[in-house]
Structure formats: structure tokens, C-alpha cells
Enzyme design. Structure first.
Site, PDB file in Angstrom:
ATOM      1  N   GLN A   1     -28.231 -31.805 -53.118  1.00 16.71           N
ATOM      2  CA  GLN A   1     -29.368 -31.035 -53.627  1.00 16.71           C
ATOM      3  C   GLN A   1     -29.850 -30.022 -52.577  1.00 16.71           C
ATOM      4  OE1 GLN A   1     -29.615 -34.737 -54.343  1.00 16.71           O
ATOM      5  NE2 GLN A   1     -28.347 -34.042 -56.012  1.00 16.71           N
TER       6      GLN A   1
ATOM      7  N   ASP B   1     -27.117 -26.434 -55.456  1.00 18.57           N
ATOM      8  CA  ASP B   1     -26.075 -25.529 -55.968  1.00 18.57           C
ATOM      9  C   ASP B   1     -25.911 -24.303 -55.082  1.00 18.57           C
ATOM     10  OD1 ASP B   1     -25.930 -27.199 -58.211  1.00 18.57           O
ATOM     11  OD2 ASP B   1     -27.553 -26.091 -59.185  1.00 18.57           O
TER      12      ASP B   1
ATOM     13  N   GLY C   1     -23.167 -32.102 -57.467  1.00 24.37           N
ATOM     14  CA  GLY C   1     -21.841 -31.659 -57.895  1.00 24.37           C
ATOM     15  C   GLY C   1     -21.355 -30.618 -56.911  1.00 24.37           C
ATOM     16  N   HIS C   2     -20.426 -31.010 -56.074  1.00 21.95           N
ATOM     17  CA  HIS C   2     -19.912 -30.065 -55.085  1.00 21.95           C
ATOM     18  C   HIS C   2     -18.532 -29.596 -55.525  1.00 21.95           C
ATOM     19  CE1 HIS C   2     -22.782 -32.029 -51.954  1.00 21.95           C
ATOM     20  NE2 HIS C   2     -23.386 -31.262 -52.824  1.00 21.95           N
TER      21      HIS C   2
ATOM     22  N   LYS D   1     -22.753 -25.600 -50.924  1.00 23.50           N
ATOM     23  CA  LYS D   1     -22.548 -26.477 -49.756  1.00 23.50           C
ATOM     24  C   LYS D   1     -21.162 -27.081 -49.713  1.00 23.50           C
ATOM     25  CE  LYS D   1     -25.832 -29.287 -50.937  1.00 23.50           C
ATOM     26  NZ  LYS D   1     -26.449 -28.553 -52.006  1.00 23.50           N
TER      27      LYS D   1
HETATM   28  P1  IMP Z   1     -32.520 -35.659 -60.874  1.00 22.82           P
HETATM   29  O1  IMP Z   1     -32.130 -35.545 -59.453  1.00 22.82           O
HETATM   30  O2  IMP Z   1     -31.365 -35.848 -61.809  1.00 22.82           O
HETATM   31  O3  IMP Z   1     -33.596 -36.673 -61.097  1.00 22.82           O
HETATM   32  O4  IMP Z   1     -33.167 -34.249 -61.323  1.00 22.82           O
HETATM   33  C1  IMP Z   1     -34.379 -33.774 -60.770  1.00 22.82           C
HETATM   34  C2  IMP Z   1     -34.341 -32.250 -60.581  1.00 22.82           C
HETATM   35  O5  IMP Z   1     -33.388 -31.936 -59.568  1.00 22.82           O
HETATM   36  C3  IMP Z   1     -33.888 -31.492 -61.830  1.00 22.82           C
HETATM   37  O6  IMP Z   1     -34.553 -30.240 -61.842  1.00 22.82           O
HETATM   38  C4  IMP Z   1     -32.415 -31.283 -61.600  1.00 22.82           C
HETATM   39  O7  IMP Z   1     -31.916 -30.177 -62.302  1.00 22.82           O
HETATM   40  C5  IMP Z   1     -32.402 -31.051 -60.100  1.00 22.82           C
HETATM   41  N1  IMP Z   1     -31.116 -31.405 -59.474  1.00 22.82           N
HETATM   42  C6  IMP Z   1     -30.646 -32.630 -59.201  1.00 22.82           C
HETATM   43  N2  IMP Z   1     -29.450 -32.566 -58.601  1.00 22.82           N
HETATM   44  C7  IMP Z   1     -29.168 -31.267 -58.465  1.00 22.82           C
HETATM   45  C8  IMP Z   1     -28.071 -30.571 -57.867  1.00 22.82           C
HETATM   46  O8  IMP Z   1     -27.125 -31.133 -57.320  1.00 22.82           O
HETATM   47  N3  IMP Z   1     -28.153 -29.220 -57.916  1.00 22.82           N
HETATM   48  C9  IMP Z   1     -29.205 -28.560 -58.472  1.00 22.82           C
HETATM   49  N4  IMP Z   1     -30.241 -29.172 -59.022  1.00 22.82           N
HETATM   50  C10 IMP Z   1     -30.231 -30.516 -59.020  1.00 22.82           C
END
Ligand code: IMP
Length: 432
Positions: free
Chosen positions: A235, A13, A40-41, A16
Site C-alpha cells: 500500500q 499502486d 498487488g505488485h 513499488k
Molecule cells: P483494504 O486494505 O482492503 O481494507 O482497503 C482499504 C483502502 O485501501 C481501500 O481504499 C483500498 O482501495 C485501499 N487499498 C488497499 N490495498 C491497496 C493497494 O495495494 N493499492 C491501492 N489501494 C489499496
């Protein structure tokens, strides 16, 4: 010709999407290499917000070729709607034929495991990311190429009792009692039904199959021919499975190594780390500079810090230059872009974490160490001017330039550009 990577240098977040969108103006090809529907971009085009989850952010640039690599886990419903979006903007999308598919059962297992974990839940996005990558590394599951023939999907799901095994785990977790969020799939489906899963996959075959191809070969040739290629990370490095603070990480490689391991590309002109001027994270896990007070609330409100994918309020805190330096080191960062500097306008004083009292600078940060980290702060003066319309770096308030200088000093990485608002043109390049 240039080969560049954009990576999140904190917990994701970091803004990017906008940076990739800006750089993609001069790119022929934009490539997603990791993550899935968890990303989520958000990009604002002429005041209209577009949220992109699986395809590269370049899909909203006419003429750009967008590639989804073999290291992405692909949610068919979300992915197909983004293919439509690409058509609308006049861009093309090439999907790797071997990209793993996230099936509804993966979401069910993700949700079930989170419930089972109780107090130590990771706070995942519940988009099935961990279970889908787990199956990928176990060398099983549906791949996009299987959608060319229903029989291939059936075989992929039933080989060596694969789907039955997933059902047994789901029952063990009591998934029937867990809330499985499939709302964004716009379809009613029982994740435990093999037949429904096969039909669900095949429902997307017509939109997916014409876009399949050999993305690794395509990128290799494009680089040989001198194209401008931009790899877009999802991420952030502090969520990387290996280098993030386990177990509070995602399940993919969020560093420059993620590009090398999936595309076999090892030489880059620039590896750009995108970092917010402050820190945020969603989900659980250590966050040394978190502010559970009015200042954190103010950052959340001013920065509109709510997740693009899940809508969850983000945890907010001061910038953590110690964690950022570690991320730059592990991620292979050569240049930094600092986003959302405008959100800090109006604070009389600011604080910047420049170390932890109990962890030395060279130490590898782990979940265990960071959980008990004691942040040390540098107190610096803030600025009151509205900077959202500033065009030149020299015109930024002196305090904000000092703030950026501190980040450079601490990380040893130059700051190339600064984000000062959500619109495409709200970015200041330092040396252009
Ligand atoms: P997962 O990727 O859904 O398995 O989540 C694992 C961890 O990564 C959690 O703490 C999510 O909130 C975090 N996370 C996954 N994708 C994002 C992203 O695009 N932005 C911020 N945090 C993320």
C-alpha cells in the site's frame, strides 16, 4: 551490507513492485512486513506479467530469500500459490510462524461491513484485511503455526467463543445476503461453517508448514552478518491507518515504523519512497487533485490504471506534492523514486499541486481537512518526446527534468531514479 526499505509514498499502486524487483537483484533477503492479499505488485519479466499479492516481489529472483513477517495478514490460498511461483523461479520463502491467517469469514465480514456502510463505504479490496487485523489486535485468531496441528486450528477458532462471535456479527450484518467474493480462493466454502473453515486451513498445511520459521531472528542474524536486506512495503503512506485520511485507509502500518514494530530493526541505510509522476487512488476517500475529466481519463488509459488485485479503474489526477511532502515526513522517507514518468509524455502542459489554499504546509493532514482541501497548482510545460528508451538522466527532455526538480524542491527529498516503462530495464538511475 545495506538495510533498505521501499515504501509507497502516495495511495499505493505507485509501482513499488518493479522497484523492489530491480533492487532485489543485489539483495540477499527481501521482506514483506505489512498488508496482505489487498496488495498487488505487478512485475514484467521478459514481457510476461507476474502479479504478486502476499509474498515479497523477490520471489521471482533466483536465489533470493523471501520473508513474510509477523505483521502481514496471510491469505492461505493466495499465499500457497505464490509459494509455487517461488519454486518456479528458484527462490525460497520463509513465513513467520506467528503470522495471522485471514479466514474466509474475514472476507465475509469485510464485504458485509462495506454493504452496511452504504454511501460511506471505504471501497476496500474485500480481502478481509480490516477484520483480520482487528482480530490480531484483539489477540485472537489462527496463526500460521497452528497449521502444524488440526487441533490448534480448532482451538484458535473456538477459544472464548471466537468463531461464534464472528458468526453473530456476520448474521447481524446480513452477510448471507452480501456478495462474498471468494472466487480467487478457487474453492466453495461457507464462511459461517466452523468445520469447513478448519478443513480449509488444513488443506494448505502441507505447503505452508515446511516454510515456517522465526523470521525476526533470521533477519536480525542476517543484518549482523552483513547481508543486503530489503524491506518491501505494501500500500502507501497515505493509506496508513494512523497517518492516512481516516476512515479511508487500510488497516496496517505503511511507514518505516512498520518495519521497526514488526522486526525490531531501527537503523536503515535508505528509506525509499516510490511515487508516481501523477496521482492515483482506488476506493473512496478524499483525493484533492482528482481529475474527473478527459485529462483524468487520458492518464488512466495511458497509464493502464486498473487495480492489480480487484481490476477496479483507478481514480487519476495531477501529482499532489503537498500530500507527498506530508507522506515523506510521516513515512521517514530519505530518497524518492518517481515512476511512470513516460505516461506524462505528450501533454502540452502539466499541473503540479504545490499546496492547499486552506491548509498550511506544516499541518497534519487528516481525512477531515483534506476532504475540503482547495489545491493550488503550478503550471509547467510538458514534453512530447517518447522517453521509454532513454538510458541517461541527462538525455531526458529538459521539461521532464524540471518537473522532477520541482518535486525535489517541494519535498526536500532527492529523486534517485525514474521509471519510464514497465520492463525491468526501463529505469534511469540518476547518479550511477
Ligand atoms: P483494504 O486494505 O482492503 O481494507 O482497503 C482499504 C483502502 O485501501 C481501500 O481504499 C483500498 O482501495 C485501499 N487499498 C488497499 N490495498 C491497496 C493497494 O495495494 N493499492 C491501492 N489501494 C489499496
Amino acid at each position: 551490507m545495506s538495510v533498505q526499505i521501499v515504501l509507497g509514498a502516495q495511495w499505493g499502486d505507485d509501482g513499488k513492485g518493479k522497484i523492489v524487483d530491480t533492487i532485489s537483484e543485489n539483495s540477499d533477503i527481501v521482506v514483506r512486513f505489512n498488508g496482505g492479499g489487498n496488495a498487488g505488485h505487478t512485475i514484467v519479466v521478459d514481457g510476461k506479467k507476474e502479479a504478486i499479492h502476499i509474498c515479497p516481489s523477490g520471489i521471482i529472483r533466483e536465489g533470493v530469500v523471501n520473508i513474510v513477517g509477523p505483521g502481514v495478514v496471510f491469505d492461505l490460498a493466495v499465499g500457497s500459490s505464490e509459494l509455487e511461483l517461488a519454486k518456479k523461479y528458484g527462490s525460497t520463502v520463509l513465513l513467520d510462524h506467528s503470522t495471522p491467517v485471514v479466514i474466509p469469514m474475514h472476507r465475509a465480514l469485510d464485504a458485509g461491513r462495506e454493504v452496511a456502510a452504504g454511501k460511506i463505504a471505504i471501497g476496500t479490496t474485500k480481502r478481509g484485511i480490516g477484520p483480520a487485523y482487528g482480530d490480531f489486535w484483539l489477540r485472537r485468531g489462527v496463526r500460521l503455526n497452528d497449521l502444524t496441528n488440526k487441533r490448534l486450528v480448532q482451538e484458535a477458532l473456538t477459544q472464548s467463543g471466537y468463531f461464534d462471535e464472528l458468526c453473530a456479527i456476520a448474521k447481524h450484518l446480513g452477510v448471507d445476503n452480501c456478495k462474498v467474493d471468494l472466487s480467487d480462493l478457487n474453492i466453495e466454502i461457507d464462511p459461517m461453517s466452523l468445520d469447513q473453515t478448519v478443513d480449509w486451513c488444513m488443506k494448505y498445511a502441507d505447503s505452508i508448514v515446511p516454510n515456517l520459521g522465526d523470521t525476526r531472528g533470521y533477519v536480525h542474524n542476517a543484518i549482523q552478518l552483513g547481508s543486503n536486506v530489503l524491506f518491501e512495503g505494501a500500500q502507501g503512506i497515505l493509506l496508513d491507518t494512523m497517518h492516512g485520511f481516516r476512515p479511508y485507509t487500510t488497516s496496517s502500518c505503511c511507514t518505516a515504523a512498520g518495519v521497526s514494530s514488526t522486526f525490531g530493526v531501527f537503523k536503515f541505510d535508505r528509506v525509499i519512497g516510490v511515487a508516481k509522476a501523477y496521482s492515483t487512488r482506488v476506493g473512496s476517500g478524499p483525493f484533492p487533485t482528482e481529475l474527473n475529466n478527459g485529462v483524468g481519463e487520458r492518464l488512466r488509459t495511458q497509464g493502464k490504471e486498473f487495480g492489480t488485485t480487484t481490476g477496479r479503474p483507478r481514480r487519476c489526477g495531477w501529482i499532489d506534492m503537498h500530500a507527498l511532502s506530508y507522506a515523506c515526513r510521516m513515512g521517514g522517507i530519505t530518497d524518492l523514486i518517481v515512476t511512470k514518468l513516460d505516461v506524462l509524455s505528450g501533454f502540452k502542459n502539466l499541473q503540479m499541486c504545490d499546496g492547499y489554499a486552506n491548509i498550511s504546509a506544516e499541518k497534519t493532514l487528516t481525512g477531515m481537512s483534506v476532504a475540503s482541501a482547495v489545491p493550488q497548482y503550478l503550471k509547467v510545460p510538458g514534453w512530447s518526446d517518447d522517453i521509454t528508451k532513454t538510458k541517461l538522466f541527462e538525455d531526458l527532455p529538459i521539461e521532464s527534468r524540471a518537473y522532477l526538480n520541482e518535486i525535489e524542491l517541494h519535498t526536500g527529498i532527492p529523486v534517485d531514479a525514474i521509471g519510464i516503462g514497465p520492463e525491468r530495464d526501463q529505469i534511469i538511475w540518476k547518479n550511477r
